[in-house]
Design a protein around this motif. Structure first.
Motif, PDB file in Angstrom:
ATOM      1  N   MET A 236      67.104 -13.791 -85.129  1.00  0.00           N
ATOM      2  CA  MET A 236      65.735 -14.223 -84.833  1.00  0.00           C
ATOM      3  C   MET A 236      65.709 -15.023 -83.536  1.00  0.00           C
ATOM      4  O   MET A 236      66.626 -15.787 -83.242  1.00  0.00           O
ATOM      5  CB  MET A 236      65.199 -15.123 -85.957  1.00  0.00           C
ATOM      6  CG  MET A 236      64.856 -14.396 -87.228  1.00  0.00           C
ATOM      7  SD  MET A 236      64.515 -15.580 -88.550  1.00  0.00           S
ATOM      8  CE  MET A 236      63.247 -16.574 -87.782  1.00  0.00           C
TER       9      MET A 236
ATOM     10  N   GLU B 115      70.854 -22.244 -86.358  1.00  0.00           N
ATOM     11  CA  GLU B 115      72.073 -21.517 -86.706  1.00  0.00           C
ATOM     12  C   GLU B 115      71.757 -20.323 -87.595  1.00  0.00           C
ATOM     13  O   GLU B 115      72.235 -19.206 -87.385  1.00  0.00           O
ATOM     14  CB  GLU B 115      73.027 -22.474 -87.429  1.00  0.00           C
ATOM     15  CG  GLU B 115      74.420 -21.909 -87.634  1.00  0.00           C
ATOM     16  CD  GLU B 115      75.351 -22.935 -88.262  1.00  0.00           C
ATOM     17  OE1 GLU B 115      76.260 -22.518 -88.976  1.00  0.00           O
ATOM     18  OE2 GLU B 115      75.139 -24.146 -88.040  1.00  0.00           O
ATOM     19  N   ALA B 116      70.901 -20.585 -88.596  1.00  0.00           N
ATOM     20  CA  ALA B 116      70.530 -19.514 -89.521  1.00  0.00           C
ATOM     21  C   ALA B 116      69.728 -18.437 -88.806  1.00  0.00           C
ATOM     22  O   ALA B 116      69.902 -17.249 -89.051  1.00  0.00           O
ATOM     23  CB  ALA B 116      69.731 -20.090 -90.690  1.00  0.00           C
TER      24      ALA B 116
ATOM     25  N   ALA C  23      70.351 -26.609 -88.325  1.00  0.00           N
ATOM     26  CA  ALA C  23      70.645 -25.633 -89.379  1.00  0.00           C
ATOM     27  C   ALA C  23      69.740 -24.419 -89.238  1.00  0.00           C
ATOM     28  O   ALA C  23      70.153 -23.272 -89.432  1.00  0.00           O
ATOM     29  CB  ALA C  23      70.466 -26.287 -90.751  1.00  0.00           C
ATOM     30  N   PHE C  24      68.495 -24.691 -88.883  1.00  0.00           N
ATOM     31  CA  PHE C  24      67.529 -23.605 -88.711  1.00  0.00           C
ATOM     32  C   PHE C  24      67.952 -22.686 -87.566  1.00  0.00           C
ATOM     33  O   PHE C  24      67.944 -21.463 -87.691  1.00  0.00           O
ATOM     34  CB  PHE C  24      66.145 -24.190 -88.429  1.00  0.00           C
ATOM     35  CG  PHE C  24      65.118 -23.172 -88.039  1.00  0.00           C
ATOM     36  CD1 PHE C  24      64.553 -22.343 -88.981  1.00  0.00           C
ATOM     37  CD2 PHE C  24      64.712 -23.039 -86.714  1.00  0.00           C
ATOM     38  CE1 PHE C  24      63.604 -21.408 -88.626  1.00  0.00           C
ATOM     39  CE2 PHE C  24      63.776 -22.101 -86.346  1.00  0.00           C
ATOM     40  CZ  PHE C  24      63.213 -21.283 -87.305  1.00  0.00           C
TER      41      PHE C  24
ATOM     42  N   LYS D  71      68.922 -32.536 -87.764  1.00  0.00           N
ATOM     43  CA  LYS D  71      69.975 -31.722 -88.369  1.00  0.00           C
ATOM     44  C   LYS D  71      69.392 -30.475 -89.014  1.00  0.00           C
ATOM     45  O   LYS D  71      70.012 -29.415 -89.022  1.00  0.00           O
ATOM     46  CB  LYS D  71      70.752 -32.552 -89.391  1.00  0.00           C
ATOM     47  CG  LYS D  71      71.545 -33.674 -88.732  1.00  0.00           C
ATOM     48  CD  LYS D  71      72.588 -34.223 -89.671  1.00  0.00           C
ATOM     49  CE  LYS D  71      73.463 -35.235 -88.934  1.00  0.00           C
ATOM     50  NZ  LYS D  71      74.615 -35.674 -89.715  1.00  0.00           N
ATOM     51  N   ALA D  72      68.198 -30.632 -89.557  1.00  0.00           N
ATOM     52  CA  ALA D  72      67.536 -29.467 -90.148  1.00  0.00           C
ATOM     53  C   ALA D  72      67.256 -28.427 -89.071  1.00  0.00           C
ATOM     54  O   ALA D  72      67.409 -27.222 -89.279  1.00  0.00           O
ATOM     55  CB  ALA D  72      66.238 -29.884 -90.836  1.00  0.00           C
ATOM     56  N   ARG D  73      66.849 -28.926 -87.919  1.00  0.00           N
ATOM     57  CA  ARG D  73      66.583 -28.023 -86.794  1.00  0.00           C
ATOM     58  C   ARG D  73      67.860 -27.262 -86.401  1.00  0.00           C
ATOM     59  O   ARG D  73      67.854 -26.059 -86.156  1.00  0.00           O
ATOM     60  CB  ARG D  73      66.056 -28.824 -85.599  1.00  0.00           C
ATOM     61  CG  ARG D  73      66.007 -28.066 -84.283  1.00  0.00           C
ATOM     62  CD  ARG D  73      64.903 -27.016 -84.254  1.00  0.00           C
ATOM     63  NE  ARG D  73      64.993 -26.210 -83.043  1.00  0.00           N
ATOM     64  CZ  ARG D  73      64.063 -25.356 -82.637  1.00  0.00           C
ATOM     65  NH1 ARG D  73      62.980 -25.200 -83.365  1.00  0.00           N
ATOM     66  NH2 ARG D  73      64.194 -24.661 -81.551  1.00  0.00           N
TER      67      ARG D  73
ATOM     68  N   ALA E 261      70.561 -14.459 -88.123  1.00  0.00           N
ATOM     69  CA  ALA E 261      69.647 -13.401 -88.555  1.00  0.00           C
ATOM     70  C   ALA E 261      69.083 -12.618 -87.387  1.00  0.00           C
ATOM     71  O   ALA E 261      68.269 -11.723 -87.566  1.00  0.00           O
ATOM     72  CB  ALA E 261      68.508 -14.019 -89.360  1.00  0.00           C
TER      73      ALA E 261
ATOM     74  N   ALA F 242      67.489 -36.563 -90.010  1.00  0.00           N
ATOM     75  CA  ALA F 242      67.442 -35.433 -90.935  1.00  0.00           C
ATOM     76  C   ALA F 242      66.769 -34.211 -90.312  1.00  0.00           C
ATOM     77  O   ALA F 242      67.286 -33.100 -90.397  1.00  0.00           O
ATOM     78  CB  ALA F 242      66.730 -35.834 -92.221  1.00  0.00           C
ATOM     79  N   TRP F 243      65.617 -34.418 -89.702  1.00  0.00           N
ATOM     80  CA  TRP F 243      64.914 -33.270 -89.136  1.00  0.00           C
ATOM     81  C   TRP F 243      65.714 -32.659 -87.987  1.00  0.00           C
ATOM     82  O   TRP F 243      65.702 -31.447 -87.772  1.00  0.00           O
ATOM     83  CB  TRP F 243      63.519 -33.666 -88.646  1.00  0.00           C
ATOM     84  CG  TRP F 243      62.490 -33.701 -89.738  1.00  0.00           C
ATOM     85  CD1 TRP F 243      61.846 -34.785 -90.238  1.00  0.00           C
ATOM     86  CD2 TRP F 243      61.990 -32.574 -90.486  1.00  0.00           C
ATOM     87  NE1 TRP F 243      60.981 -34.408 -91.250  1.00  0.00           N
ATOM     88  CE2 TRP F 243      61.045 -33.071 -91.416  1.00  0.00           C
ATOM     89  CE3 TRP F 243      62.258 -31.203 -90.459  1.00  0.00           C
ATOM     90  CZ2 TRP F 243      60.368 -32.241 -92.314  1.00  0.00           C
ATOM     91  CZ3 TRP F 243      61.569 -30.370 -91.347  1.00  0.00           C
ATOM     92  CH2 TRP F 243      60.632 -30.908 -92.258  1.00  0.00           C
TER      93      TRP F 243
END
Lengths: 160, 297
Positions: free
Chosen positions: A151, A144-145, A141-142, A137-139, A149, A134-135
């Protein structure tokens, strides 16, 4: 404002007391007493709904966000929840609770006639990724976002 | 062993359908076999097959529904986190969470209570970015908890004018009882603004993650509507001290310390505005008492 004027008079009277205090301590207490006067005045004025004038409007130190109803209004009209603005969370909780209580999920009938095809709401989601991924995949997603942006993102952390 | 022992069959079924790896693994696991030693190969000795489905397939309907319902419910509590992460990733977190913190209450209201703690426990080391997700989860849980928790709606309003009957010399000793629905939190990321932005934006539009920036937030409720307030650091310190039960004098001292490096703040003026706003909101203070055991000095 009559109340506030009264407060000031009473504070001035109070300031003649405590003569035995040291100068430094008296200065501290005087300062705090002025702050207390401002605080109590504000409480009384605010509760009376009295406007403080343009200054207060210009410097609303607290920024009020738009009222948050947590999307709760979606329940209104659906007949769920005890409040007009019943929460979406409460709504969903009630629904799920009904299911466990009556053992008759909405889709269960559908499940029975076309079983094995996951007609039950959300049943297809059970094959979710395992926790340890999960983390990661969260990374992703982060990153990508963040990229979208503009960043700059540091290197990915080591696995915990 | 009697398979018609209802209590035992119920507990066996619970063990089987809640196993994270599915029905077969659940039936073969020790927990289930200690109750009914059927195993995956002998499921139909307990659950009959139907015209179209085997016993395992029939049980899988409940197994699938169990997790999907709980995941759905958790998603209702953390809608912005879910949208921010994407459904698949969010569901992965919740699935892992449910293994560590299985539902144990008769009500699903408490289901997400430990989710923030779970995220913190599993947070990757040296991954500052993950603080954003944890902060966002914290905010959403507090909003949820405030909405369903106790508030001031059924209580008699405090008469703030009664403070004028107290000797001003005692005002520094005033004790505030803050509203039971008032929550104060400080975050490493500006999640309050992000929450507002996401809630007000069409789901088709992707909202970028914000950069780190500390934020202080008050959450409360009036007329059953949850409200959020951005707080400056001195405001946060002041309200935190009052919420802890410190007398006004102590709270004001702490507030003044927090404000000393901020030239934009004129406390004597601003405090009036702050308290005026807070009392007008009717969601910060339940009552204020002039009596206290320990006096400000």
């Amino acid at each position: 404002m009559r109340g506030a004027a009264c407060l000031i008079l009473r504070l001035k009277k109070d300031n003649t007391m405590n003569t035995e205090l040291t100068t430094q301590e008296k200065s501290r207490r005087d300062f705090l007493s002025k702050l207390a006067l401002g605080s109590v005045s504000g409480l009384v004025i605010g509760s009376a709904g009295k406007a403080l004038g343009d200054d207060a409007k210009k410097v609303p130190v607290i920024l009020q966000d738009p009222n948050v109803c947590r999307g709760l209004n979606t329940c209104k009209g659906k007949g769920k929840g005890e409040h007009d603005c019943a929460g979406m969370g409460a709504c969903a909780t009630a629904e799920a609770h009904d299911c466990s209580g009556s053992n008759a999920c909405k889709g269960q009938g559908g499940c029975g006639t076309t079983a094995g095809q996951n007609e039950c709401k959300g049943a297809g989601k059970c094959a979710v990724p395992l926790n340890e991924k999960a983390w990661t995949k969260a990374r992703a997603a982060f990153e990508e976002a963040a990229k979208a942006a503009g960043m700059k993102v540091g290197p990915a952390p080591a696995a915990a | 062993m009697k398979h018609n022992d209802l209590d035992r069959v119920q507990r066996w079924m619970h063990a089987v359908i809640t196993h994270p790896d599915g029905i077969v693994a659940g039936a073969d696991a020790d927990k289930a076999r200690e109750l009914l030693d059927a195993g995956a190969g002998n499921l139909e000795s307990i659950v009959t097959r139907s015209t179209h489905l085997t016993a395992a397939e029939r049980l899988a309907i409940y197994g699938n529904a169990y997790y999907s319902r709980l995941i759905d419910c958790t998603g209702e509590v953390f809608p912005v986190l879910k949208r921010t992460l994407g459904e698949e990733v969010f569901n992965g977190f919740v699935f892992g969470y449910l293994q560590n913190y299985p539902s144990t209450s008769y009500t699903l209201h408490h289901l997400g209570r430990n989710f923030v703690g779970y995220l913190s426990e599993t947070r990757p080391e040296d991954a500052q970015w993950s603080d954003f997700l944890i902060d966002l989860a914290r905010l959403e849980w507090e909003i949820y908890d405030v909405f369903d928790g106790p508030g001031l709606e059924e209580k008699e309003s405090f008469e703030f004018e009664s403070l004028l009957e107290i000797d001003p010399a005692r005002w520094l000793n005033l004790r505030f009882k803050t509203a039971p629905c008032l929550r104060l939190l400080t975050t490493k990321y500006p999640v309050n603004n992000h929450y507002t932005l996401v809630r007000g934006t069409d789901e088709a539009i992707e909202i970028p993650f914000p950069g780190p920036e500390p934020e202080n937030i008050a959450i409360s409720r009036r007329d059953y509507v949850v409200r959020r307030y951005h707080l400056s650091l001195p405001q946060y310190v002041l309200l935190t001290e009052l919420q802890k039960g410190e007398p006004l004098g102590i709270a004001l001292e702490s507030c003044a310390d927090a404000a000393q490096n901020d030239p934009s703040i004129n406390l004597e003026h601003d405090l009036t505005n702050w308290f005026s706003y807070w009392s007008s909101e009717q969601s910060f203070f339940e009552n204020i008492s002039g009596e206290s055991e320990s006096q400000f000095s």
